[in-house]
Structure formats: C-alpha cells, structure tokens
Design a protein around this motif. Structure first.
Motif, PDB file in Angstrom:
ATOM      1  N   SER A 145       0.815  -1.218   0.000  1.00 32.14           N
ATOM      2  CA  SER A 145       0.000   0.000   0.000  1.00 32.14           C
ATOM      3  C   SER A 145       0.858   1.282   0.000  1.00 32.14           C
ATOM      4  O   SER A 145       0.332   2.379  -0.058  1.00 32.14           O
ATOM      5  CB  SER A 145      -0.919  -0.003   1.220  1.00 32.14           C
ATOM      6  OG  SER A 145      -0.134   0.161   2.387  1.00 32.14           O
ATOM      7  N   PHE A 146       2.185   1.144   0.076  1.00 34.13           N
ATOM      8  CA  PHE A 146       3.054   2.335   0.078  1.00 34.13           C
ATOM      9  C   PHE A 146       2.964   3.063  -1.260  1.00 34.13           C
ATOM     10  O   PHE A 146       2.635   2.467  -2.283  1.00 34.13           O
ATOM     11  CB  PHE A 146       4.523   1.929   0.308  1.00 34.13           C
ATOM     12  CG  PHE A 146       4.839   1.474   1.704  1.00 34.13           C
ATOM     13  CD1 PHE A 146       3.869   1.515   2.703  1.00 34.13           C
ATOM     14  CD2 PHE A 146       6.116   1.011   2.024  1.00 34.13           C
ATOM     15  CE1 PHE A 146       4.169   1.092   3.996  1.00 34.13           C
ATOM     16  CE2 PHE A 146       6.412   0.593   3.312  1.00 34.13           C
ATOM     17  CZ  PHE A 146       5.442   0.627   4.302  1.00 34.13           C
ATOM     18  N   LYS A 147       3.334   4.363  -1.229  1.00 31.50           N
ATOM     19  CA  LYS A 147       3.363   5.089  -2.511  1.00 31.50           C
ATOM     20  C   LYS A 147       4.678   4.773  -3.237  1.00 31.50           C
ATOM     21  O   LYS A 147       5.670   4.382  -2.596  1.00 31.50           O
ATOM     22  CB  LYS A 147       3.174   6.589  -2.298  1.00 31.50           C
ATOM     23  CG  LYS A 147       4.218   7.268  -1.432  1.00 31.50           C
ATOM     24  CD  LYS A 147       3.884   8.750  -1.299  1.00 31.50           C
ATOM     25  CE  LYS A 147       5.005   9.524  -0.634  1.00 31.50           C
ATOM     26  NZ  LYS A 147       5.256   9.112   0.758  1.00 31.50           N
ATOM     27  N   ASN A 148       4.627   4.932  -4.541  1.00 29.17           N
ATOM     28  CA  ASN A 148       5.801   4.578  -5.336  1.00 29.17           C
ATOM     29  C   ASN A 148       7.024   5.380  -4.888  1.00 29.17           C
ATOM     30  O   ASN A 148       6.899   6.538  -4.499  1.00 29.17           O
ATOM     31  CB  ASN A 148       5.510   4.842  -6.822  1.00 29.17           C
ATOM     32  CG  ASN A 148       6.200   3.796  -7.683  1.00 29.17           C
ATOM     33  OD1 ASN A 148       6.608   2.736  -7.179  1.00 29.17           O
ATOM     34  ND2 ASN A 148       6.339   4.091  -8.958  1.00 29.17           N
ATOM     35  N   ASP A 149       8.193   4.755  -4.895  1.00 25.39           N
ATOM     36  CA  ASP A 149       9.468   5.378  -4.503  1.00 25.39           C
ATOM     37  C   ASP A 149       9.619   5.630  -3.006  1.00 25.39           C
ATOM     38  O   ASP A 149      10.606   6.214  -2.568  1.00 25.39           O
ATOM     39  CB  ASP A 149       9.710   6.713  -5.244  1.00 25.39           C
ATOM     40  CG  ASP A 149      10.015   6.467  -6.719  1.00 25.39           C
ATOM     41  OD1 ASP A 149      10.463   5.334  -7.036  1.00 25.39           O
ATOM     42  OD2 ASP A 149       9.796   7.387  -7.525  1.00 25.39           O
ATOM     43  N   HIS A 212      10.105   1.542  -2.641  1.00 22.96           N
ATOM     44  CA  HIS A 212       8.921   0.859  -3.145  1.00 22.96           C
ATOM     45  C   HIS A 212       8.851   0.954  -4.672  1.00 22.96           C
ATOM     46  O   HIS A 212       8.839   2.043  -5.224  1.00 22.96           O
ATOM     47  CB  HIS A 212       7.669   1.482  -2.515  1.00 22.96           C
ATOM     48  CG  HIS A 212       6.441   0.646  -2.731  1.00 22.96           C
ATOM     49  ND1 HIS A 212       6.388  -0.690  -2.405  1.00 22.96           N
ATOM     50  CD2 HIS A 212       5.227   0.965  -3.230  1.00 22.96           C
ATOM     51  CE1 HIS A 212       5.181  -1.159  -2.683  1.00 22.96           C
ATOM     52  NE2 HIS A 212       4.456  -0.175  -3.186  1.00 22.96           N
ATOM     53  N   ASN A 213       8.801  -0.211  -5.307  1.00 19.61           N
ATOM     54  CA  ASN A 213       8.826  -0.218  -6.771  1.00 19.61           C
ATOM     55  C   ASN A 213       8.147  -1.480  -7.311  1.00 19.61           C
ATOM     56  O   ASN A 213       8.789  -2.491  -7.567  1.00 19.61           O
ATOM     57  CB  ASN A 213      10.289  -0.153  -7.243  1.00 19.61           C
ATOM     58  CG  ASN A 213      10.392  -0.162  -8.757  1.00 19.61           C
ATOM     59  OD1 ASN A 213       9.381   0.036  -9.447  1.00 19.61           O
ATOM     60  ND2 ASN A 213      11.593  -0.391  -9.268  1.00 19.61           N
ATOM     61  N   LEU A 214       6.851  -1.384  -7.477  1.00 17.25           N
ATOM     62  CA  LEU A 214       6.090  -2.560  -7.920  1.00 17.25           C
ATOM     63  C   LEU A 214       6.378  -2.924  -9.367  1.00 17.25           C
ATOM     64  O   LEU A 214       6.076  -4.035  -9.795  1.00 17.25           O
ATOM     65  CB  LEU A 214       4.588  -2.310  -7.727  1.00 17.25           C
ATOM     66  CG  LEU A 214       4.074  -2.370  -6.281  1.00 17.25           C
ATOM     67  CD1 LEU A 214       2.624  -1.968  -6.213  1.00 17.25           C
ATOM     68  CD2 LEU A 214       4.271  -3.761  -5.685  1.00 17.25           C
ATOM     69  N   ALA A 215       6.972  -1.967 -10.099  1.00 20.94           N
ATOM     70  CA  ALA A 215       7.242  -2.238 -11.516  1.00 20.94           C
ATOM     71  C   ALA A 215       8.338  -3.292 -11.686  1.00 20.94           C
ATOM     72  O   ALA A 215       8.359  -4.014 -12.680  1.00 20.94           O
ATOM     73  CB  ALA A 215       7.643  -0.947 -12.211  1.00 20.94           C
ATOM     74  N   ASP A 216       9.224  -3.373 -10.684  1.00 23.78           N
ATOM     75  CA  ASP A 216      10.296  -4.368 -10.741  1.00 23.78           C
ATOM     76  C   ASP A 216       9.722  -5.743 -10.405  1.00 23.78           C
ATOM     77  O   ASP A 216       9.191  -5.958  -9.322  1.00 23.78           O
ATOM     78  CB  ASP A 216      11.373  -3.966  -9.718  1.00 23.78           C
ATOM     79  CG  ASP A 216      12.491  -4.991  -9.640  1.00 23.78           C
ATOM     80  OD1 ASP A 216      12.401  -6.043 -10.314  1.00 23.78           O
ATOM     81  OD2 ASP A 216      13.450  -4.726  -8.900  1.00 23.78           O
ATOM     82  N   GLU A 217       9.868  -6.674 -11.331  1.00 23.59           N
ATOM     83  CA  GLU A 217       9.163  -7.946 -11.117  1.00 23.59           C
ATOM     84  C   GLU A 217       9.779  -8.813 -10.013  1.00 23.59           C
ATOM     85  O   GLU A 217       9.126  -9.693  -9.484  1.00 23.59           O
ATOM     86  CB  GLU A 217       9.049  -8.741 -12.426  1.00 23.59           C
ATOM     87  CG  GLU A 217      10.389  -9.068 -13.062  1.00 23.59           C
ATOM     88  CD  GLU A 217      10.210  -9.824 -14.362  1.00 23.59           C
ATOM     89  OE1 GLU A 217      11.104 -10.624 -14.704  1.00 23.59           O
ATOM     90  OE2 GLU A 217       9.158  -9.624 -15.039  1.00 23.59           O
ATOM     91  N   ASP A 218      11.021  -8.558  -9.660  1.00 23.12           N
ATOM     92  CA  ASP A 218      11.637  -9.321  -8.565  1.00 23.12           C
ATOM     93  C   ASP A 218      11.423  -8.676  -7.194  1.00 23.12           C
ATOM     94  O   ASP A 218      11.796  -9.244  -6.172  1.00 23.12           O
ATOM     95  CB  ASP A 218      13.153  -9.452  -8.791  1.00 23.12           C
ATOM     96  CG  ASP A 218      13.464 -10.253 -10.049  1.00 23.12           C
ATOM     97  OD1 ASP A 218      12.646 -11.151 -10.366  1.00 23.12           O
ATOM     98  OD2 ASP A 218      14.484  -9.966 -10.698  1.00 23.12           O
ATOM     99  N   ILE A 243      10.904   5.851   6.157  1.00 20.44           N
ATOM    100  CA  ILE A 243      11.920   6.873   6.442  1.00 20.44           C
ATOM    101  C   ILE A 243      11.353   8.294   6.466  1.00 20.44           C
ATOM    102  O   ILE A 243      11.609   9.048   7.412  1.00 20.44           O
ATOM    103  CB  ILE A 243      13.097   6.740   5.453  1.00 20.44           C
ATOM    104  CG1 ILE A 243      13.833   5.428   5.790  1.00 20.44           C
ATOM    105  CG2 ILE A 243      14.073   7.928   5.563  1.00 20.44           C
ATOM    106  CD1 ILE A 243      14.889   4.999   4.814  1.00 20.44           C
ATOM    107  N   ASP A 244      10.539   8.663   5.483  1.00 18.36           N
ATOM    108  CA  ASP A 244      10.031  10.043   5.441  1.00 18.36           C
ATOM    109  C   ASP A 244       9.119  10.368   6.620  1.00 18.36           C
ATOM    110  O   ASP A 244       9.255  11.402   7.262  1.00 18.36           O
ATOM    111  CB  ASP A 244       9.286  10.294   4.118  1.00 18.36           C
ATOM    112  CG  ASP A 244      10.274  10.419   2.967  1.00 18.36           C
ATOM    113  OD1 ASP A 244      11.470  10.677   3.265  1.00 18.36           O
ATOM    114  OD2 ASP A 244       9.871  10.239   1.812  1.00 18.36           O
ATOM    115  N   SER A 245       8.205   9.463   6.896  1.00 18.71           N
ATOM    116  CA  SER A 245       7.230   9.750   7.968  1.00 18.71           C
ATOM    117  C   SER A 245       7.744   9.303   9.336  1.00 18.71           C
ATOM    118  O   SER A 245       7.104   9.549  10.349  1.00 18.71           O
ATOM    119  CB  SER A 245       5.905   9.063   7.647  1.00 18.71           C
ATOM    120  OG  SER A 245       6.127   7.672   7.502  1.00 18.71           O
TER     121      SER A 245
END
Ligand code: ZN
Length: 496
Positions: A145-149, A212-218, A243-245
C-alpha cells in the motif's frame, strides 16, 4: 424397458414366524404395520424388508468395500421387488455414554468444532482487541500500500542472547553478512558500532533497505524474503520503518497480544472428549461437586426475610441473615421478595456479597475454614451436590475457548442455545468475505442438520443435552434428523 416400480412387492415371506406372507406396500407414503405383540411386525419390517434393502445395498458395492461390511444373509422370502436403500430408526436411547450429547450424536458438534478452528477469531477479554499473528503475506500486503518510490527499512529487533556482550553481538552480525543496525532512529554502520554501548528496545538489525517499486518484477519476492529473515532474526518480531514519515509498524508471528500469549484455535481445542480441550475445572464432565443452590434455597417462593436461605435458619446461623437485613436498604436488596423473582444482579449480591454484606459463598467459606468442628462439617455436607461447573457452564469446554468467537458468539453460546434459536442465529450470522469463503460448505452441513432437528419438533433441545437423558421418542427423532441431514435421497425409512 421395465416399468418403474411404484410399490414394494413381497412374495412368500417366511422369516421367523411369518407364514408365507405376500403383500404390496406403496412407495412415498407413510406406512404403519400394526398387530398383536408377536404377530411378526418387526419380522416383516426389519428382518425381511430392511434386511433385504441393506443386503442389496452392500451387494452393489465393490468387493473391496464389501470385505469390511461382512456378509448379509438373504432373508427367507421368495422375492421382493421395488425396494430402495434403507435406513432403520430404532426406538432406543442412542447412547449411555455420558460424553454423548445431542450435538455429537447429530454430528453438528463435529462441524462446529471445525468451524471455530477455521474461522473463529480470538479476542482479548478485557480490551476486546483481536489477537492476531502476522504472516509474511500480511507484512507484504501492508508494504504494497506504500506510494511509489517510498523509502523504508525492514528491521528485526536487536536483542542480545544471554551471556553475549554488545561487542560480541556486533561481531556475530558482521560474520552473518549484516552491515548496519538502526539505533535511536539512526542508521549505524556495523564497522563503526563500537560507539554503541547498550542494546535497547530502540535497537534494530537492518535486514533490508528498500524503495517501493512494484514495476520491478523481482521486487515483491525480495520483500517477502527480507520479511521472513526479519521474523527469524527477531525471534518472531519484525518492524517496518518508513523513512520520510518516521513511522514504525510492528508485526509478530506469535499468537499474542500486549505481551500475553494465546492458544491458537485447533479442532482439538474445541473437543471436550480430548484432555486438551476439556474444561480443567470439571475435567470435561460439565459438573463439579460443590454447594448446590437448589439445596441452599429449596423453596424459591420464599424470600430471604422469610427464611428462604435454608442454612441461615437456625438460631446460631441467623446472624448471617440479620447482617443481610441490616444492610439491605443501603444496597437496595429486596429482602421480602421471593427468591424466584430476584434479578440476576440481586442474586449475585446475595451469593457473592460485598464489603458490608456477607454473601452465601462467604458463609460456606466460613464453614470450610471451621470444618475441623464436626457440626460445621455436617452442615457443609448437607448442601453439597453435583452442580453446574461455573467455568464452562456445563459445556465441558476449557474456558479459553470462550475467547474464540464468530460474530460475537463463542462455541459454548451455540451449544447452550435451544436448536430453534440456533437456527435463527445461523441464518443471521454475519461473516466477513474470508470467513464466508472458508465456511460455506461447513455452514451448509450445520444449517441442514439444525433445520431437520427443528423440523422433527426438537427445537427446544440444546446441543449440550446428554443423549442418555433423552426419551425414546426424542432419540428416534434425532436419529431421523441425522440420517436426513446427511443428504441421502430416495431412501426408505423404517421406524420401530
Ligand atoms: Zn467445567
């Protein structure tokens, strides 16, 4: 093609004292065979018809199955046409085994056990919070559910094993290939970890640093591996730090809440015939030897003032009654009201007492403490009897099972409910999507059987009722409901 048989045709039945009887019996009707005792009613219905139905059923099975069933002799009859597989309902009490109940005899209990083991949720008694253990998938779903990156760390709490210093622990971590720890919100390189004097509850081993990077298949399989490692290194605990929050989220794969461990529901946990599931107070018998309320208050139309409490009658013991009367007004206890009309909280006060009122339980504790005196011992024994076990309410189940619930009900609630109420409750049972999916088949089996029990007029019984206390007619109807509930079709039912 043979004409479909609409009746049973019997020719030349000679079983026992039947004298070459021939007759036809219509299908799909309720047929009664009457006659004098010894005239051969049972010889015809059970020893000829039912026996032949059974025999043909067994003959139809494979030779492999037949070897387990034994041989069925053909009854002495010329021929019988048009019979179906049959069930016989005999008028006899199902079982004298004290552990057999309406629930076990109808198999409903077996399905309920599985139901609770599969979809029951455990709740903390005081806070009502659900006790959960997290799986790797739960943590991965959380991260999804994290935002990308988004940057985050997968951490394991850093705990020192007994006898191991911080310095030694750092060496071990380095040899295992870890490079960083995370202490007081700061990443620290393990090669510079000399500065760390103490490991605290703010110290973690960094298992992985990720973006966070769902585009990476691994990506997701790497996350899953790291979470698994975190649970392992953290002895069941894993933490995700965003880290940010600066947000920590903790997970545990142990079945516990607020530091308390709970028992994970299994089928045996709900089985009172199993030492693991049986109530520890009554060892699964449902009753204990204790003070029998019916002996203490033998006439429930009497009030406390009217000497309704039998052991407080005598001159010596009347000080207990006087004490209650003296404080009755302060606690609004109705001393003139018949026992039978007291509310639950009034009865509680009468038995348990409070700082001023001496309750009936206190009275028996007093007798116990003074039981070296013979008159107190005699008095005590006069009021002792088999009473309902207070821990399991007579359900024989260990009390921890009360924490496991389905839509707010525990297993004991279900088995103490009259069958009609149970049927209504099951019709309205609220389940989440996951529970529905898992329980669909089980719910069908349970509802089927409850409905039949209700339809044969046994809606007033509870599943907890001991089989041995049922009348012949009740047992017979339970047998019928059980056979019908197991979804057989096209059968002949024989009653005796
Ligand atoms: Zn008990």
């Amino acid at each position: 093609m043979a004409v479909k048989q609409r009746e049973i045709e019997i020719k030349g039945a000679r079983v026992h004292n039947l004298k070459n009887v021939s007759l036809t019996i219509p299908h799909n009707q309720f047929v009664v065979i009457t006659g004098l005792s010894g005239s051969g009613k049972s010889s015809l219905a059970f020893d000829t018809l039912f026996a032949e139905g059974q025999r043909r059923y067994v003959e139809s099975l494979s030779s492999y199955a037949r070897q387990f069933l034994g041989r069925f002799d053909k009854p002495d009859v010329d021929y019988i046409k048009g019979i179906s597989p049959a069930i016989a309902i005999e008028q006899k009490v199902i079982s004298n085994n004290p552990r057999s109940t309406v629930g076990t005899a109808t198999e409903i209990y077996d399905y309920l056990k599985v139901l609770f083991a599969r979809i029951g949720k455990t709740y903390d008694e005081e806070t009502g919070q659900e006790v959960k253990k997290h799986s790797v998938t739960d943590v991965v779903n959380f991260i999804t559910s994290f935002k990308n990156d988004e940057k985050y760390l997968i951490l394991a709490p850093w705990r020192l094993k007994e006898g191991i210093s911080t310095k030694k622990s750092v060496e071990i971590l380095l040899s295992q290939g870890y490079t960083r720890v995370f202490v007081n919100n700061e990443l620290v390189d393990l090669t510079e970890a000399k500065t760390i004097k103490h490991v605290t509850d703010k110290s973690f081993i960094v298992i992985d640093r990720l973006k966070h990077n769902l585009a990476d298949e691994d990506y997701l399989s790497r996350v899953a591996d790291s979470v698994q490692t975190a649970f392992y290194e953290g002895f069941g605990d894993a933490v995700v730090f965003q880290i940010d929050s600066k947000k920590y989220s903790s997970f545990t794969n142990r079945f516990e809440l607020n530091g308390i461990s709970y028992i994970e529901p299994t089928i045996n946990f709900f089985s009172f015939n199993n030492p693991y599931g049986a109530c520890q107070s009554c060892e699964g018998y449902g009753s204990i030897i204790g003070i029998d309320p019916n002996l203490v208050v033998p006439d429930k139309t009497k009030s406390v003032f009217d000497s309704g409490i039998a052991p407080w009658k005598g001159e010596k013991m009347s000080e207990w009654k006087d004490n209650l009367i003296r404080h009755a007004e302060k606690y609004k206890f109705p001393i003139h009201r018949p026992y039978a009309e007291l509310t639950k909280s009034e009865i509680d006060l009468l038995w348990k007492g409070n700082k001023d009122i001496w309750g009936i339980n206190n009275f028996f504790e007093f007798l116990q403490q003074n039981s070296y005196k013979i008159q107190y011992r005699i008095m005590q024994s006069r009021y002792r009897g088999k009473t309902l076990c207070p821990d399991c309410r007579g359900t024989r189940l260990r009390k921890e099972t009360n924490l496991v619930k389905i839509d707010g009900y525990c297993l004991s609630d279900f088995i103490l409910m009259p069958v009609t109420d149970l049927k209504n409750t099951f019709e309205k049972l609220k389940l989440d999507k996951y529970q529905k999916e898992i329980a669909e088949r089980l719910l069908l089996e349970i509802k089927n059987r409850i409905t039949y029990l209700d339809e044969v007029g046994l809606g007033y019984l509870t599943l907890n009722r001991q089989s041995g206390t049922l009348s012949g007619g009740e047992s017979q109807r339970i047998n019928l409901a059980t056979s019908l509930g197991s979804s057989l079709v096209g059968i002949h039912v024989y009653f005796r």
